[in-house]
Scaffold this active site. Structure first.
Site, PDB file in Angstrom:
ATOM      1  N   CYS A 190     -16.421 -36.388  18.835  1.00 46.62           N
ATOM      2  CA  CYS A 190     -15.488 -35.578  19.603  1.00 46.62           C
ATOM      3  C   CYS A 190     -15.493 -34.119  19.192  1.00 46.62           C
ATOM      4  O   CYS A 190     -15.202 -33.239  20.008  1.00 46.62           O
ATOM      5  CB  CYS A 190     -14.079 -36.148  19.478  1.00 46.62           C
ATOM      6  N   CYS A 206     -11.835 -41.314  10.562  1.00 46.68           N
ATOM      7  CA  CYS A 206     -10.776 -41.046  11.528  1.00 46.68           C
ATOM      8  C   CYS A 206      -9.823 -42.232  11.648  1.00 46.68           C
ATOM      9  O   CYS A 206      -8.596 -42.061  11.627  1.00 46.68           O
ATOM     10  CB  CYS A 206     -11.387 -40.704  12.880  1.00 46.68           C
TER      11      CYS A 206
END
Length: 361
Positions: free
Chosen positions: A191, A94
């Site tokens: 997440c 990410c």
């Protein structure tokens, strides 16, 4: 700005320092509307919290939709890695392919000279005018591992206001500044993975036709059980294996092609080295390199020599050879090299090496 305490305090400190600050939030993932995913990085309320913090500080705030990029560079590779019997590091992916790679072009669009985040890490510009990355002061919260791939030109433009702070200091400062949601908890989960766990998430995203069930075998190769998919196992796993051997047993090998999950004793987890991809390294790194190598985010590190070798199957690769064997070196994780607090760079782990002969497994 993620909507959390760290990025909000980082923005506040930049305002105090006289910078013209612009708050930016990346919309990366969609979540249920039942508030079941609170307490996660990039959870549903985070965009709202980031806007509230920006309003409190009197700075403009923008949200940019990067959901497709996040899916392509983080979620899909995460699923693929587990199906291949690897243990991915999605937070590295990410930062490498979404957050940091997007923030610098966005800074250009917004007319900003620098990019700042709430990471607990430090940058320094040396006498030669070149940027280098270092650990944060707070060793527990240090996030330099996740930024190891940044180029020298990016490090020169990166500002990390929390690098010399501890989490306790930042939390207290948030309360003192009356920043909205100053009592917001830490993100504890990935997440994008629901509370049901990685296994169910991978199956739902991949479909049952891609799941690879197979045998669970012991040290002698005897089948001692069956499993529903290699994606439900990681190297070093002890709980949730689904069989009882009457002695401590760990997952020591995963063969995605055959679907076999191999068990063994704790000693079988010890690796003398790791086979690495080319990776991303600081401009001043040469090989062979002597460094402290962390093979996962929570690993303290082990002294190693990293050198370039020619593999008959892979061509030119990097090999890290540890001074003392390291437990549970897992393909898919990232090896990051340090000299004290200085970050040299890192590379994806392709395989663990067991034994003095250096054979990968």
């Amino acid at each position: 700005m993620s909507g959390g305490v760290d990025s909000s305090v980082a923005a506040a400190r930049l305002c105090d320092a006289g910078y013209d600050v612009i708050g930016v939030t990346l919309h990366l993932w969609d979540y249920p509307d039942d508030r079941s995913e609170r307490g996660r990085c990039c959870a549903p309320e985070d965009q709202h919290d980031a806007r509230r913090a920006a309003d409190h500080l009197g700075i403009p705030h923008y949200t940019f939709d990067r959901r497709e990029l996040f899916r392509a560079h983080v979620v899909d590779p995460f699923v693929d890695a587990y199906l291949e019997g690897e243990t991915p590091s999605p937070c590295v992916a990410c930062n490498r392919s979404v957050k940091m790679r997007e923030l610098f072009p966005l800074a250009e669009r917004l007319g900003a000279s620098f990019v700042a985040t709430g990471h607990y890490a430090r940058t320094e510009i040396g006498e030669d005018g070149r940027g280098r990355l270092y650990r944060g002061k707070d060793r527990v919260k240090d996030q330099s591992y996740f930024l190891h791939m940044l180029r020298e030109d990016e490090l020169r433009r990166l500002v990390l206001p929390l690098g010399d702070a501890t989490k306790e200091e930042v939390r207290a400062e948030a309360h003192a500044r009356r920043i909205p949601r100053a009592d917001k908890g830490e993100s504890q989960e990935l997440c994008f993975v629901p509370s049901g766990g990685y296994g169910a998430f991978v199956e739902n995203r991949a479909g049952r036709e891609r799941v690879r069930p197979g045998p669970i075998v012991d040290e002698r190769g005897r089948t001692v059980g069956q499993h529903e998919g290699v994606h439900r196992f990681t190297i070093g796993q002890r709980k949730g294996i689904g069989v009882a051997l009457g002695r401590p047993a760990f997952v020591v090998g995963i063969d995605a092609e055959s679907g076999a999950v191999r068990l063994g004793g704790e000693d079988a987890l010890l690796a003398t080295g790791a086979l690495l991809e080319a990776g991303a390294w600081s401009f001043d790194v040469t090989f062979p390199l002597e460094a402290d190598v962390r093979v996962r985010a929570r690993h303290e590190g082990e002294r190693a020599t990293i050198e370039r070798v020619v593999d008959p199957d892979e061509g030119e690769v990097l090999v890290a050879r540890f001074r003392t064997p390291v437990k549970a070196v897992s393909p898919g994780q990232v090896a990051v090299a340090y000299d004290g607090d200085r970050v040299y760079g890192g590379a994806l782990i392709k395989a663990a090496i067991h034994g003095s002969a250096g054979g990968a497994a």
